[in-house]
Write an enzyme that holds these catalytic residues in place. Structure first.
Site, PDB file in Angstrom:
ATOM      1  N   PRO A  10       0.834  -1.208   0.000  1.00 27.07           N
ATOM      2  CA  PRO A  10       0.000   0.000   0.000  1.00 27.07           C
ATOM      3  C   PRO A  10       0.865   1.254   0.000  1.00 27.07           C
ATOM      4  CG  PRO A  10      -0.063  -1.073   2.144  1.00 27.07           C
ATOM      5  CD  PRO A  10       0.699  -1.981   1.227  1.00 27.07           C
ATOM      6  N   GLU A  11       0.424   2.257  -0.716  1.00 28.54           N
ATOM      7  CA  GLU A  11       1.131   3.536  -0.709  1.00 28.54           C
ATOM      8  C   GLU A  11       0.318   4.536   0.107  1.00 28.54           C
ATOM      9  OE1 GLU A  11       3.762   4.785  -3.339  1.00 28.54           O
ATOM     10  OE2 GLU A  11       3.778   3.097  -4.704  1.00 28.54           O
ATOM     11  N   LYS A  24       3.493   6.314   5.126  1.00 26.08           N
ATOM     12  CA  LYS A  24       2.703   5.080   5.061  1.00 26.08           C
ATOM     13  C   LYS A  24       2.480   4.473   6.443  1.00 26.08           C
ATOM     14  CE  LYS A  24       5.124   4.075   0.798  1.00 26.08           C
ATOM     15  NZ  LYS A  24       5.925   3.067   0.075  1.00 26.08           N
TER      16      LYS A  24
END
Ligand SMILES: [Zn+2]
Length: 291
Positions: free
Chosen positions: A2-3, A61
């Protein structure tokens, strides 16, 4: 992986569904998911019980839930790893196959928080908060470009001082956080900057332009992801509809540049890949050696 925009979508979902609730019970179904909490599962559950979850926060993040009522400024840091998910589910929803941690709350809302992780690279851990309100283990992480307190002038000065190249600098979490490989390639394409451009050559307007493009791609992804957190489902799985539809550079090797129609190229870069347009993003002239 995930970014930042995906993590922000999760954060907003957690704020809506979990913020302000008091933990009644924590069930650790797989010890690996809390391996970063060295005192073990029983201690982890004991310390969370009775704590009230504050407003979930994010830097880059990294996502954490501040805890009130524990007496000593603690938070739960969520490591999403490659496949970690946080779901808010009704109590009677069947357990997910890779359910690792379940958090029940002391209210009648009828929902619980679940940490699911197929590959168990991620996990949850407890940390003390620094005076700045950051989990101690991420105190060195720089602000991200969506943070209103991000200091553009200081970032530019750090870029100019650094003997580095622009993409390396963008992925350096001590300079700027939350910019991953995909967003870096997208923002560099929009800025017409080659990834190997020395940071010392960037002018202040170029830095401003680059930061603007980074924010634009992130906000565009947020706008797409932002449609899913309205429901009773907080989810991150490292994929986003945005990536299928809106990428201009990343993953487009051999496809025509949307600006000039030149086929895009891919080059190996620090164990990853860099995608760029050889015409719009000219490589820097090689440094002259000797003679
Ligand atoms: Zn081009």
């Amino acid at each position: 992986m995930p970014e930042l925009p995906e993590v922000e979508v999760v954060r907003r979902g957690l704020e809506s569904w979990v913020g302000g609730r008091t933990v009644a019970e924590v069930e650790v179904l797989h010890p690996r998911a809390i391996r970063r909490h060295l005192a073990g599962a029983v201690d982890f559950a004991d310390r969370l019980r009775g704590a009230r979850i504050g407003t979930p926060l994010r830097r880059g993040k990294y996502l954490w839930l501040p805890l009130a009522g524990t007496g000593d400024g603690l938070c739960v840091l969520a490591h999403l790893g490659m496949s970690g998910q946080l779901l808010v589910q009704p109590h009677d929803a069947p357990d997910e196959k890779h359910l690792r941690v379940r958090v029940r709350f002391a209210d009648e809302t009828g929902t619980e928080l679940r940490f699911i992780d197929q590959r168990t690279f991620g996990g949850l851990s407890l940390h003390e908060l620094t005076p700045d309100g950051l989990p101690d283990v991420i105190a060195h992480i720089a602000r991200d470009p969506l943070d209103p307190a991000f200091d553009e002038e200081a970032f530019h000065a750090a870029l100019r001082r650094r003997r580095s190249t622009v993409k390396r600098a963008l992925l350096d979490q001590s300079l700027i956080s939350g910019v991953g490989n995909i967003y870096a390639d997208e923002a560099l394409w929009r800025s017409r900057l080659h990834y190997d451009r020395p940071t010392a050559t960037l002018t202040r307007p170029r830095t401003t332009e680059l930061l603007g493009h980074i924010r634009d791609v992130m906000n565009a992804a947020l706008a797409v992801g932002g449609t899913s957190f309205d429901s009773l489902y907080v989810n991150v799985n490292g994929e986003s509809g945005y990536f299928d539809r809106s990428l201009d550079a990343y993953g487009r090797e051999g496809l025509p540049c949307r600006r000039c129609a030149t086929p895009l190229r891919r080059r190996p870069w620090m164990n990853r890949s860099s995608y760029f347009c050889p015409r719009c993003q000219r490589p820097p002239r090689p440094a002259r050696s000797g003679v």
